[in-house]
Design a protein around this motif. Structure first.
Motif, PDB file in Angstrom:
ATOM      1  N   PHE A   1      45.028  36.863  32.403  1.00 46.60           N
ATOM      2  CA  PHE A   1      44.541  36.542  31.065  1.00 46.60           C
ATOM      3  C   PHE A   1      45.000  37.569  30.026  1.00 46.60           C
ATOM      4  N   LYS A   2      46.240  38.022  30.181  1.00 39.91           N
ATOM      5  CA  LYS A   2      46.801  38.975  29.233  1.00 39.91           C
ATOM      6  C   LYS A   2      46.834  38.403  27.820  1.00 39.91           C
ATOM      7  N   SER A   3      46.955  37.083  27.704  1.00 41.79           N
ATOM      8  CA  SER A   3      47.003  36.434  26.386  1.00 41.79           C
ATOM      9  C   SER A   3      45.722  36.636  25.599  1.00 41.79           C
ATOM     10  N   PHE A   4      44.631  36.959  26.292  1.00 46.17           N
ATOM     11  CA  PHE A   4      43.338  37.125  25.623  1.00 46.17           C
ATOM     12  C   PHE A   4      42.859  38.575  25.636  1.00 46.17           C
ATOM     13  N   ALA A   5      43.721  39.491  26.047  1.00 44.57           N
ATOM     14  CA  ALA A   5      43.344  40.898  26.105  1.00 44.57           C
ATOM     15  C   ALA A   5      43.728  41.599  24.813  1.00 44.57           C
ATOM     16  N   ARG A   6      42.962  42.605  24.468  1.00 46.43           N
ATOM     17  CA  ARG A   6      43.293  43.410  23.294  1.00 46.43           C
ATOM     18  C   ARG A   6      44.690  44.005  23.457  1.00 46.43           C
ATOM     19  N   ALA A   7      45.474  43.960  22.390  1.00 49.01           N
ATOM     20  CA  ALA A   7      46.847  44.471  22.435  1.00 49.01           C
ATOM     21  C   ALA A   7      46.855  45.927  22.882  1.00 49.01           C
ATOM     22  N   ASN A   8      47.861  46.261  23.690  1.00 49.21           N
ATOM     23  CA  ASN A   8      48.038  47.626  24.201  1.00 49.21           C
ATOM     24  C   ASN A   8      46.878  48.087  25.068  1.00 49.21           C
ATOM     25  N   SER A   9      46.227  47.136  25.743  1.00 46.74           N
ATOM     26  CA  SER A   9      45.150  47.511  26.660  1.00 46.74           C
ATOM     27  C   SER A   9      45.721  48.317  27.824  1.00 46.74           C
ATOM     28  N   ASN A  10      45.080  49.431  28.109  1.00 39.68           N
ATOM     29  CA  ASN A  10      45.544  50.301  29.191  1.00 39.68           C
ATOM     30  C   ASN A  10      44.802  49.932  30.473  1.00 39.68           C
ATOM     31  N   VAL A  11      45.262  48.866  31.136  1.00 42.73           N
ATOM     32  CA  VAL A  11      44.626  48.406  32.367  1.00 42.73           C
ATOM     33  C   VAL A  11      45.677  48.252  33.459  1.00 42.73           C
ATOM     34  N   LYS A  12      45.237  48.360  34.710  1.00 40.00           N
ATOM     35  CA  LYS A  12      46.159  48.231  35.837  1.00 40.00           C
ATOM     36  C   LYS A  12      46.515  46.775  36.104  1.00 40.00           C
ATOM     37  N   THR A  13      45.591  45.882  35.788  1.00 39.74           N
ATOM     38  CA  THR A  13      45.841  44.463  36.024  1.00 39.74           C
ATOM     39  C   THR A  13      45.136  43.618  34.965  1.00 39.74           C
ATOM     40  N   TYR A  14      45.743  42.501  34.639  1.00 39.64           N
ATOM     41  CA  TYR A  14      45.134  41.553  33.704  1.00 39.64           C
ATOM     42  C   TYR A  14      44.493  40.383  34.452  1.00 39.64           C
ATOM     43  N   ASN A  15      44.368  40.522  35.769  1.00 36.97           N
ATOM     44  CA  ASN A  15      43.824  39.441  36.580  1.00 36.97           C
ATOM     45  C   ASN A  15      42.302  39.455  36.587  1.00 36.97           C
ATOM     46  N   CYS A  16      41.729  38.286  36.386  1.00 34.31           N
ATOM     47  CA  CYS A  16      40.283  38.081  36.453  1.00 34.31           C
ATOM     48  C   CYS A  16      40.044  36.740  37.138  1.00 34.31           C
ATOM     49  N   GLU A  17      38.986  36.667  37.909  1.00 34.57           N
ATOM     50  CA  GLU A  17      38.616  35.393  38.537  1.00 34.57           C
ATOM     51  C   GLU A  17      37.458  34.780  37.754  1.00 34.57           C
ATOM     52  N   ILE A  18      37.779  33.789  36.931  1.00 34.97           N
ATOM     53  CA  ILE A  18      36.740  33.106  36.159  1.00 34.97           C
ATOM     54  C   ILE A  18      36.080  32.057  37.047  1.00 34.97           C
TER      55      ILE A  18
ATOM     56  N   ARG B   1      39.027  43.778  27.767  1.00 38.45           N
ATOM     57  CA  ARG B   1      38.474  44.058  26.443  1.00 38.45           C
ATOM     58  C   ARG B   1      38.864  42.946  25.472  1.00 38.45           C
ATOM     59  N   ASN B   2      37.868  42.462  24.744  1.00 38.19           N
ATOM     60  CA  ASN B   2      38.044  41.425  23.716  1.00 38.19           C
ATOM     61  C   ASN B   2      38.322  40.043  24.297  1.00 38.19           C
ATOM     62  N   MET B   3      38.303  39.922  25.619  1.00 37.51           N
ATOM     63  CA  MET B   3      38.725  38.681  26.280  1.00 37.51           C
ATOM     64  C   MET B   3      37.873  37.477  25.888  1.00 37.51           C
TER      65      MET B   3
END
Length: 250
Positions: free
Chosen positions: A151-168, A191-193
């Motif tokens: 869900f990188k498309s819904f993450a705050r720009a320049n988020s410092n995370v190891k993965t953008y994967n979430c299980e909704i 963040r901001n997702m």
């Protein structure tokens, strides 16, 4: 000894949960209250962060003490020190390695939209006069979220995370009278997702984008393609769940 603190707060007057160098946060006020009671510096660790203006109906944090505490007395004293928009609901003894953030198995949010105007809900809802939203289509788009994990498309720009994967695990809009509420549950959130998802789903409901467009936004993994984030005041963290085995009294 480690304890979990269960609390609620109205986030209107605060710059989110996390400690800020030049702004008042929920974490700071709780740390200060504990420090006042025990006369030594105490820092609590939260299950996650909420942004400025976001509310929490049920958030957890953990804190360590050398000895057992009188839970009822400490709850009373904390609530006497804290402002009225922050409330300690419960304190529970947990296993020594239990972690408020890392042991959480799921988190749930609600985003609340009031379809009209209500002066008593201005700080806790996003108020819209557009009553022509295609909610059926918005729910069809919400179901699409369950088919993806990135869900990188819904993450705050320049988020410092190891993965953008979430299980909704759940994503649905429910209408009750004039209240339109988006319910979403996942193992973790970026963040901001949630606010970015809500803003993009409203673009679907306003017929600005199609269901196919919504899929393409997710697959693009580009925040610039998603909709504008919904305002913070309508967002509530409603639940954080943990394995029952970490609680000493359960």
């Amino acid at each position: 000894m480690r304890y979990f603190i269960e609390l609620s707060y109205k986030g209107t007057n605060y710059h989110g949960w996390q400690l800020q160098p030049n702004a008042i946060s929920i974490q700071e006020l709780i740390n200060n209250a504990f420090t006042t009671i025990f006369r030594t510096e105490i820092n609590v660790v939260g299950a996650g962060r909420t942004d400025t203006g976001v509310h929490a109906e049920r958030l957890f944090a953990h804190v360590d003490f050398d000895d057992e505490i009188d839970i009822k007395d400490i709850i009373y004293r904390l609530n006497s020190l804290l402002p009225n928009d922050i409330v300690i609901n419960n304190i529970s003894k947990v296993s020594k390695n239990a972690h408020a953030r890392f042991d959480a198995t799921s988190r749930s949010y609600e985003y609340r939209i009031f379809l009209g105007r209500n002066p008593f809900l201005t700080e806790t809802t996003w108020q819209l006069t557009n009553k022509k939203l295609n909610i059926i289509k918005m729910n069809e788009a919400a179901k699409i979220l369950l088919n993806y994990t990135n869900f990188k498309s819904f993450a705050r720009a320049n988020s410092n995370v190891k993965t953008y994967n979430c299980e909704i695990k759940k994503a649905v809009w429910i209408v009750t009278d004039k209240m339109l509420t988006f319910h979403i549950t996942a193992d973790r959130f970026l963040r901001n997702m949630v606010r970015a998802i809500v803003g993009t789903l409203l673009d679907v409901g306003n017929n600005k984008i199609t269901l196919e467009d919504f899929k393409q936004i997710i697959e693009s993994r580009d925040r610039c393609n998603a909709g504008t984030s919904a305002p913070s005041q309508g967002l509530f963290l409603t639940s954080v769940t943990y394995p029952k085995t970490i609680f000493m009294n359960e």
